[in-house]
Design a protein around this motif. Structure first.
Motif, mmCIF file in Angstrom:
data_model
loop_
_atom_site.group_PDB
_atom_site.id
_atom_site.type_symbol
_atom_site.label_atom_id
_atom_site.label_comp_id
_atom_site.label_asym_id
_atom_site.label_seq_id
_atom_site.Cartn_x
_atom_site.Cartn_y
_atom_site.Cartn_z
ATOM 1 N N SER A 1 -12.510 -16.500 -58.501
ATOM 2 C CA SER A 1 -12.062 -17.027 -59.789
ATOM 3 C C SER A 1 -10.691 -16.458 -60.127
ATOM 4 O O SER A 1 -10.208 -15.538 -59.449
ATOM 5 N N GLY A 2 -10.075 -17.000 -61.179
ATOM 6 C CA GLY A 2 -8.817 -16.449 -61.663
ATOM 7 C C GLY A 2 -7.583 -17.272 -61.389
ATOM 8 O O GLY A 2 -6.484 -16.906 -61.817
ATOM 9 N N GLY A 3 -7.733 -18.375 -60.689
ATOM 10 C CA GLY A 3 -6.573 -19.204 -60.404
ATOM 11 C C GLY A 3 -6.048 -19.882 -61.653
ATOM 12 O O GLY A 3 -6.667 -19.844 -62.715
ATOM 13 N N GLY A 4 -4.886 -20.506 -61.506
ATOM 14 C CA GLY A 4 -4.306 -21.211 -62.641
ATOM 15 C C GLY A 4 -2.919 -21.712 -62.337
ATOM 16 O O GLY A 4 -2.454 -21.640 -61.188
ATOM 17 N N LEU A 5 -2.265 -22.223 -63.372
ATOM 18 C CA LEU A 5 -0.898 -22.742 -63.266
ATOM 19 C C LEU A 5 0.038 -21.745 -63.942
ATOM 20 O O LEU A 5 -0.136 -21.430 -65.125
ATOM 21 N N VAL A 6 1.005 -21.246 -63.184
ATOM 22 C CA VAL A 6 1.963 -20.279 -63.712
ATOM 23 C C VAL A 6 3.365 -20.669 -63.269
ATOM 24 O O VAL A 6 3.532 -21.545 -62.418
ATOM 25 N N GLN A 7 4.347 -19.992 -63.835
ATOM 26 C CA GLN A 7 5.727 -20.223 -63.436
ATOM 27 C C GLN A 7 6.157 -19.183 -62.407
ATOM 28 O O GLN A 7 5.564 -18.099 -62.317
ATOM 29 N N ALA A 8 7.189 -19.519 -61.664
ATOM 30 C CA ALA A 8 7.741 -18.579 -60.686
ATOM 31 C C ALA A 8 8.097 -17.270 -61.380
ATOM 32 O O ALA A 8 8.675 -17.269 -62.465
ATOM 33 N N GLY A 9 7.718 -16.163 -60.740
ATOM 34 C CA GLY A 9 7.971 -14.847 -61.299
ATOM 35 C C GLY A 9 6.807 -14.276 -62.083
ATOM 36 O O GLY A 9 6.781 -13.073 -62.375
ATOM 37 N N ASP A 10 5.866 -15.130 -62.443
ATOM 38 C CA ASP A 10 4.691 -14.684 -63.201
ATOM 39 C C ASP A 10 3.684 -13.973 -62.292
ATOM 40 O O ASP A 10 3.860 -13.896 -61.068
ATOM 41 N N SER A 11 2.626 -13.481 -62.931
ATOM 42 C CA SER A 11 1.562 -12.780 -62.208
ATOM 43 C C SER A 11 0.218 -13.432 -62.469
ATOM 44 O O SER A 11 0.009 -14.085 -63.514
ATOM 45 N N LEU A 12 -0.701 -13.261 -61.539
ATOM 46 C CA LEU A 12 -2.087 -13.688 -61.673
ATOM 47 C C LEU A 12 -2.956 -12.666 -60.975
ATOM 48 O O LEU A 12 -2.518 -12.023 -60.007
ATOM 49 N N ARG A 13 -4.192 -12.527 -61.438
ATOM 50 C CA ARG A 13 -5.146 -11.680 -60.739
ATOM 51 C C ARG A 13 -6.369 -12.522 -60.382
ATOM 52 O O ARG A 13 -7.036 -13.063 -61.265
ATOM 53 N N LEU A 14 -6.633 -12.611 -59.101
ATOM 54 C CA LEU A 14 -7.827 -13.293 -58.621
ATOM 55 C C LEU A 14 -8.964 -12.293 -58.461
ATOM 56 O O LEU A 14 -8.734 -11.131 -58.128
ATOM 57 N N SER A 15 -10.174 -12.777 -58.696
ATOM 58 C CA SER A 15 -11.361 -11.957 -58.533
ATOM 59 C C SER A 15 -12.301 -12.595 -57.525
ATOM 60 O O SER A 15 -12.435 -13.817 -57.489
ATOM 61 N N CYS A 16 -12.964 -11.755 -56.739
ATOM 62 C CA CYS A 16 -13.970 -12.212 -55.789
ATOM 63 C C CYS A 16 -15.223 -11.370 -56.032
ATOM 64 O O CYS A 16 -15.285 -10.209 -55.630
ATOM 65 N N TYR B 1 -6.939 -20.544 -52.934
ATOM 66 C CA TYR B 1 -7.241 -19.196 -52.442
ATOM 67 C C TYR B 1 -8.759 -19.018 -52.360
ATOM 68 O O TYR B 1 -9.473 -19.301 -53.323
ATOM 69 N N SER B 2 -9.219 -18.510 -51.220
ATOM 70 C CA SER B 2 -10.644 -18.269 -51.000
ATOM 71 C C SER B 2 -10.845 -16.843 -50.514
ATOM 72 O O SER B 2 -9.974 -16.287 -49.845
ATOM 73 N N CYS B 3 -12.010 -16.284 -50.852
ATOM 74 C CA CYS B 3 -12.338 -14.970 -50.312
ATOM 75 C C CYS B 3 -13.441 -15.114 -49.264
ATOM 76 O O CYS B 3 -14.229 -16.061 -49.317
ATOM 77 N N ALA B 4 -13.461 -14.185 -48.334
ATOM 78 C CA ALA B 4 -14.403 -14.251 -47.224
ATOM 79 C C ALA B 4 -14.848 -12.845 -46.855
ATOM 80 O O ALA B 4 -14.107 -11.869 -47.061
ATOM 81 N N VAL C 1 -4.309 -21.972 -57.126
ATOM 82 C CA VAL C 1 -3.156 -21.289 -57.708
ATOM 83 C C VAL C 1 -1.954 -22.215 -57.555
ATOM 84 O O VAL C 1 -1.634 -22.635 -56.444
ATOM 85 N N THR C 2 -1.328 -22.539 -58.661
ATOM 86 C CA THR C 2 -0.154 -23.402 -58.648
ATOM 87 C C THR C 2 0.998 -22.676 -59.322
ATOM 88 O O THR C 2 0.872 -22.234 -60.462
ATOM 89 N N VAL C 3 2.103 -22.542 -58.597
ATOM 90 C CA VAL C 3 3.280 -21.854 -59.114
ATOM 91 C C VAL C 3 4.407 -22.864 -59.231
ATOM 92 O O VAL C 3 4.852 -23.433 -58.234
ATOM 93 N N SER C 4 4.856 -23.093 -60.446
ATOM 94 C CA SER C 4 5.934 -24.059 -60.679
ATOM 95 C C SER C 4 7.287 -23.351 -60.645
ATOM 96 O O SER C 4 7.402 -22.178 -61.009
ATOM 97 N N SER C 5 8.296 -24.097 -60.216
ATOM 98 C CA SER C 5 9.647 -23.509 -60.118
ATOM 99 C C SER C 5 10.418 -23.631 -61.406
ATOM 100 O O SER C 5 9.993 -24.335 -62.328
#
Length: 127
Positions: A7-22, A94-97, A123-127
């Motif tokens: 979980s934790g994906g989303g739409l962000v702009q270039a330079g931003d941060s995200l934290r994914l969890s598994c 993004y997937s965890c394994a 995860v989508t990163v826009s320019s």
């Protein structure tokens, strides 16, 4: 058997941060390596980062080293992928394994050694 929930994906702009969890559940978690992979349409799934459950070994794909950090919280049975300085080329599912404890260093990138997979998070990163 290991069950994984990303979980934790989303739409962000270039330079931003995200934290994914598994979030992981199952027997003998401390005998596994947990890794993150990503995939874009039309391309093969690629390794991003991996960690032994005991934290004894970490490995990153070259393009993310220095920007992404993989960590785990044993109490919560969760592995995190902190992604900083995101770029449009990081856009992917993004997937965890979970793979065998014997995986270490560059061998964590061998996708066919992972028998257990969670669903992906976009995860989508826009320019």
């Amino acid at each position: 058997q290991v069950y994984l929930l990303a979980s934790g994906g989303g739409l962000v702009q270039a330079g931003d941060s995200l934290r994914l969890s598994c979030a992981a559940s199952g027997v003998g978690l401390n005998t596994y390596v947990i890794s993150w992979f990503r995939q874009v349409p039309g391309k093969e799934r690629e390794f991003v980062a991996g960690i032994r459950w005991d934290g004894g070994s970490l490995y990153y794909e070259d393009s993310v080293e220095g920007r992404f950090t993989i960590s785990r919280d044993n109490a919560k049975n969760t592995v995190y992928l902190q992604m900083n300085s995101l770029k449009p080329e990081d856009t992917a599912v993004y997937s965890c394994a979970a793979g065998p404890y014997s995986l270490t260093g560059h061998s964590m990138a061998y996708i066919y050694d992972y028998p257990f997979w969670g669903q992906g998070t976009q995860v989508t990163v826009s320019s």
